[in-house]
Scaffold this motif. Structure first.
Motif, short mmCIF file in Angstrom:
data_model
loop_
_atom_site.label_atom_id
_atom_site.label_comp_id
_atom_site.label_asym_id
_atom_site.label_seq_id
_atom_site.Cartn_x
_atom_site.Cartn_y
_atom_site.Cartn_z
N SER A 18 0.80 -1.18 0.50
CA SER A 18 -0.24 0.31 0.34
C SER A 18 0.97 1.01 0.40
O SER A 18 2.51 1.24 -0.32
CB SER A 18 -0.40 -0.30 0.75
OG SER A 18 0.10 -0.17 1.97
N SER A 19 0.14 2.22 0.25
CA SER A 19 0.95 3.54 0.11
C SER A 19 2.28 3.86 1.38
O SER A 19 3.78 4.85 1.62
CB SER A 19 0.29 4.36 -0.44
OG SER A 19 -0.33 4.90 0.38
N SER A 20 1.67 3.28 2.53
CA SER A 20 2.32 3.45 3.46
C SER A 20 3.07 2.28 4.36
O SER A 20 4.06 2.83 4.54
CB SER A 20 1.37 4.21 4.65
OG SER A 20 0.94 3.32 5.50
N LYS A 23 2.77 -4.97 3.81
CA LYS A 23 2.22 -6.03 5.35
C LYS A 23 2.39 -7.29 4.54
O LYS A 23 1.53 -7.67 3.69
CB LYS A 23 0.71 -5.43 5.71
CG LYS A 23 0.34 -4.07 5.11
CD LYS A 23 -0.84 -3.17 5.33
CE LYS A 23 -1.33 -1.90 5.88
NZ LYS A 23 -1.40 -0.93 4.40
N GLY A 201 -6.89 4.67 4.12
CA GLY A 201 -5.60 4.06 4.56
C GLY A 201 -4.71 6.33 5.06
O GLY A 201 -5.31 6.37 5.68
N ALA A 202 -3.60 6.19 4.58
CA ALA A 202 -2.72 6.69 5.20
C ALA A 202 -3.13 8.38 3.70
O ALA A 202 -3.32 8.96 4.18
CB ALA A 202 -1.46 6.54 4.98
N THR A 203 -3.86 8.15 2.84
CA THR A 203 -3.79 8.78 1.08
C THR A 203 -4.65 8.29 0.77
O THR A 203 -5.28 9.52 0.17
CB THR A 203 -2.29 8.68 0.09
OG1 THR A 203 -2.28 7.06 -0.19
CG2 THR A 203 -1.42 9.34 1.33
N MET A 204 -5.64 7.28 0.61
CA MET A 204 -6.71 7.35 -0.36
C MET A 204 -7.57 7.10 1.29
O MET A 204 -7.44 6.59 2.20
CB MET A 204 -6.53 5.92 -1.15
CG MET A 204 -5.17 6.35 -1.97
SD MET A 204 -5.75 6.98 -3.07
CE MET A 204 -6.17 6.42 -4.43
N LYS A 247 1.21 9.61 16.94
CA LYS A 247 -0.85 9.47 16.56
C LYS A 247 -1.30 8.10 16.88
O LYS A 247 -2.09 7.86 17.59
CB LYS A 247 -0.55 9.13 14.98
CG LYS A 247 -1.48 9.75 14.26
CD LYS A 247 -0.84 9.98 12.76
CE LYS A 247 -2.50 9.79 12.00
NZ LYS A 247 -2.05 9.13 10.50
N LYS A 248 -0.02 6.60 17.13
CA LYS A 248 -0.57 5.68 17.98
C LYS A 248 -0.56 5.51 19.32
O LYS A 248 -1.47 5.07 19.98
CB LYS A 248 0.33 4.55 17.32
CG LYS A 248 0.11 4.70 15.55
CD LYS A 248 0.62 3.14 14.78
CE LYS A 248 1.07 3.59 13.41
NZ LYS A 248 1.56 2.26 12.93
N GLY A 295 -8.90 0.70 7.10
CA GLY A 295 -7.95 0.79 6.67
C GLY A 295 -6.74 1.95 8.53
O GLY A 295 -7.82 1.39 9.64
N GLY A 296 -6.01 1.99 8.28
CA GLY A 296 -5.39 2.18 9.14
C GLY A 296 -6.22 3.29 10.17
O GLY A 296 -5.88 3.78 11.94
N THR A 297 -6.19 4.21 9.55
CA THR A 297 -7.01 5.59 10.51
C THR A 297 -8.51 4.87 11.52
O THR A 297 -9.08 5.77 11.64
CB THR A 297 -7.34 6.77 9.22
OG1 THR A 297 -6.15 6.93 8.47
CG2 THR A 297 -7.97 7.27 9.33
N ILE A 300 -8.77 5.63 15.09
CA ILE A 300 -8.82 6.69 15.59
C ILE A 300 -9.60 6.66 16.35
O ILE A 300 -11.30 6.12 16.36
CB ILE A 300 -8.65 7.96 15.37
CG1 ILE A 300 -7.67 8.41 14.13
CG2 ILE A 300 -9.25 9.22 15.87
CD1 ILE A 300 -7.72 8.73 13.27
N1 LIG Z 1 -3.61 3.72 16.22
C1 LIG Z 1 -3.95 4.53 15.18
N2 LIG Z 1 -4.44 6.03 15.07
C2 LIG Z 1 -3.98 6.74 14.45
N3 LIG Z 1 -3.77 6.39 13.34
C3 LIG Z 1 -3.93 5.10 13.12
C4 LIG Z 1 -3.19 4.41 13.90
N4 LIG Z 1 -3.04 3.67 13.20
C5 LIG Z 1 -2.55 3.86 12.16
N5 LIG Z 1 -2.93 4.57 11.67
C6 LIG Z 1 -2.52 5.80 10.49
O1 LIG Z 1 -3.37 4.57 9.51
C7 LIG Z 1 -2.50 4.85 8.09
C8 LIG Z 1 -2.58 4.14 7.57
O2 LIG Z 1 -3.42 3.51 7.38
P1 LIG Z 1 -3.61 1.59 6.32
O3 LIG Z 1 -2.15 1.20 6.33
O4 LIG Z 1 -4.52 1.23 5.90
O5 LIG Z 1 -2.45 2.73 4.95
P2 LIG Z 1 -2.26 2.40 3.49
O6 LIG Z 1 -3.02 1.23 2.76
O7 LIG Z 1 -0.49 2.43 3.32
O8 LIG Z 1 -2.22 3.61 2.32
P3 LIG Z 1 -3.40 3.70 1.77
O9 LIG Z 1 -4.81 3.08 1.74
O10 LIG Z 1 -3.66 5.16 1.14
O11 LIG Z 1 -2.93 2.73 0.16
C9 LIG Z 1 -1.44 6.42 9.06
O12 LIG Z 1 -1.21 7.59 8.38
C10 LIG Z 1 -1.23 5.98 10.32
O13 LIG Z 1 -1.28 6.58 10.99
#
Ligand SMILES: Nc1ncnc2c1ncn2[C@@H]1O[C@H](COP(=O)(O)OP(=O)(O)OP(=O)(O)O)[C@@H](O)[C@H]1O
Ligand SMILES: [Mg+2]
Length: 354
Positions: A18-20, A23, A201-204, A247-248, A295-297, A300
């Motif tokens: 993914s972008s961040s 996994k 996610g992080a960007t999308m 953040k975490k 997604g990670g976000t 929260i």
């Molecule tokens: N416990 C948490 N609290 C807040 N934010 C979090 C937490 N855990 C992860 N994140 C955030 O979630 C994001 C990563 O999520 P995820 O792994 O779903 O993204 P991704 O799949 O890499 O991104 P994209 O889908 O945009 O390509 C990051 O911005 C990270 O800081």
């Protein structure tokens, strides 16, 4: 013909680039119960993957190496995904009497009718869906095609880490597969469910609506947790890494909650509500039964309640591991923290059970 869906016979690792981060997840099945055998996540350097396209194959390869070694898996065969916008799918009807090889030949001959790219630039695969509704002598066949470069670059990155792409799946199908683990957690009252999965996610941010377990709609927007990370960096003068950790793990000044986190939560809720409005406008639906935040976000705190209130829809955070056993190699608390961001990896790892 290259396997976009892939045909397989042994264990594969689910690897979500993914972008961040990258996994990795390995699942096994014993007596009907799924077990997490290995799991690791490693961050990617900024801009190695931009909007789901690998732009720095070396960097991604190095991170793949690290993630595989961290997970301590012995499996080398991998299932990866290409994302929705890179893939064209088409449902066609074919003679039900053909075997797989005959179908392959016929599709190779006819593919130019279905696919608007030069054939030497695309990877094609197909999957027989079942008997056609209108003609019992025919079967519905789902064709999927994507530009070869999308597949090649994933293979190249894996090769750097001595891994090989056994299966190249489509993200939407991986999500459907992972959703089959979420659905039993929902109260359907015997009805077919319409469920909105919102992956922030992080960007999308991706909205996928599944009706009775099948993708009915997907839409991507550029919005994600990176905006919160950048705001933390800017306001408190932290590096990208420090801000990501804070953040975490917390430890930010007192005004963080009211001045930074709350406005961001509100922005997420707005995004979810707006994405749903778009969907209602574009479909015959005017409600969904559940909102599932992924997604990670989605991790929260307090977000679920706010989304529930704004949309008037029962809302939960995705946990594909709720009913799984966890092996001794796996850091169970890390897995549980990351669960909402592992839907795609999980759907890919489930290809071991084909
Ligand atoms: N416990 C948490 N609290 C807040 N934010 C979090 C937490 N855990 C992860 N994140 C955030 O979630 C994001 C990563 O999520 P995820 O792994 O779903 O993204 P991704 O799949 O890499 O991104 P994209 O889908 O945009 O390509 C990051 O911005 C990270 O800081
Ligand atoms: Mg993602």
């Amino acid at each position: 013909m290259f396997g976009l869906f892939g045909k397989k016979s042994s264990a594969v690792l689910g690897v979500d680039v993914s972008s961040s981060s990258v996994k990795l997840l390995e699942l096994s099945k014993q007596g009907g119960r799924i077990k997490v055998e290995s799991y690791a996540v490693e961050p990617l350097p900024a801009n190695a993957v931009v909007e789901k396209n690998i732009t720095d194959v070396e960097a991604v390869g190095e991170v793949l190496k690290r993630v595989a070694s961290k997970s301590r898996t012995g499996v080398k065969q991998v299932a990866v995904a290409v994302s929705g916008s890179a893939v064209i799918t088409k449902l066609i009807q074919m003679d039900g009497g053909l075997n797989e090889f005959e179908m392959e030949d016929q599709i190779a001959l006819e593919a130019d009718q279905y696919i608007p790219y030069p054939l030497d630039e695309v990877a094609i695969d197909f999957e027989v869906q079942g008997p056609s509704e209108n003609n019992p002598d025919q079967v519905d066949v789902l064709l999927a095609a994507c530009r070869k470069e999308n597949v090649d670059i994933r293979e190249d990155a894996l090769e750097i880490a001595s891994l090989s792409a056994k299966i190249v799946d489509v993200e939407a199908y991986s999500l459907e597969r992972a959703y089959s683990l979420i659905e039993p957690q929902l109260d359907s009252q015997g009805e077919e469910l319409v469920v909105a999965i919102v992956d922030v996610g992080a960007t999308m941010t991706t909205l996928s609506v599944l009706a009775n377990g099948k993708t009915a709609y997907t839409r991507e927007q550029i919005f994600g947790g990176k905006q919160l990370t950048e705001e933390i960096q800017r306001r408190y003068g932290l590096s990208l890494e420090e801000a990501g950790l804070a953040k975490k793990q917390g430890g930010l000044p007192d005004d963080y909650e009211s001045e930074v986190l709350m406005p961001f939560r509100e922005a997420v809720v707005q995004q979810v509500a707006r994405a749903l409005q778009f969907f209602f406008g574009a479909s015959q639906y005017n409600a969904v039964d559940y909102v599932v935040l992924a997604g990670g976000t989605a991790s929260i705190q307090g977000l679920t309640e706010m989304v529930e209130e704004k949309t008037g829809t029962p809302t939960l955070v995705a946990n594909p591991f709720a009913d799984m056993a966890v092996g001794s190699r796996v850091n169970a608390s890390a897995l549980s923290n990351d669960a909402p961001s592992l839907m795609i990896a999980c759907g890919l790892a489930m290809r071991s059970f084909d």
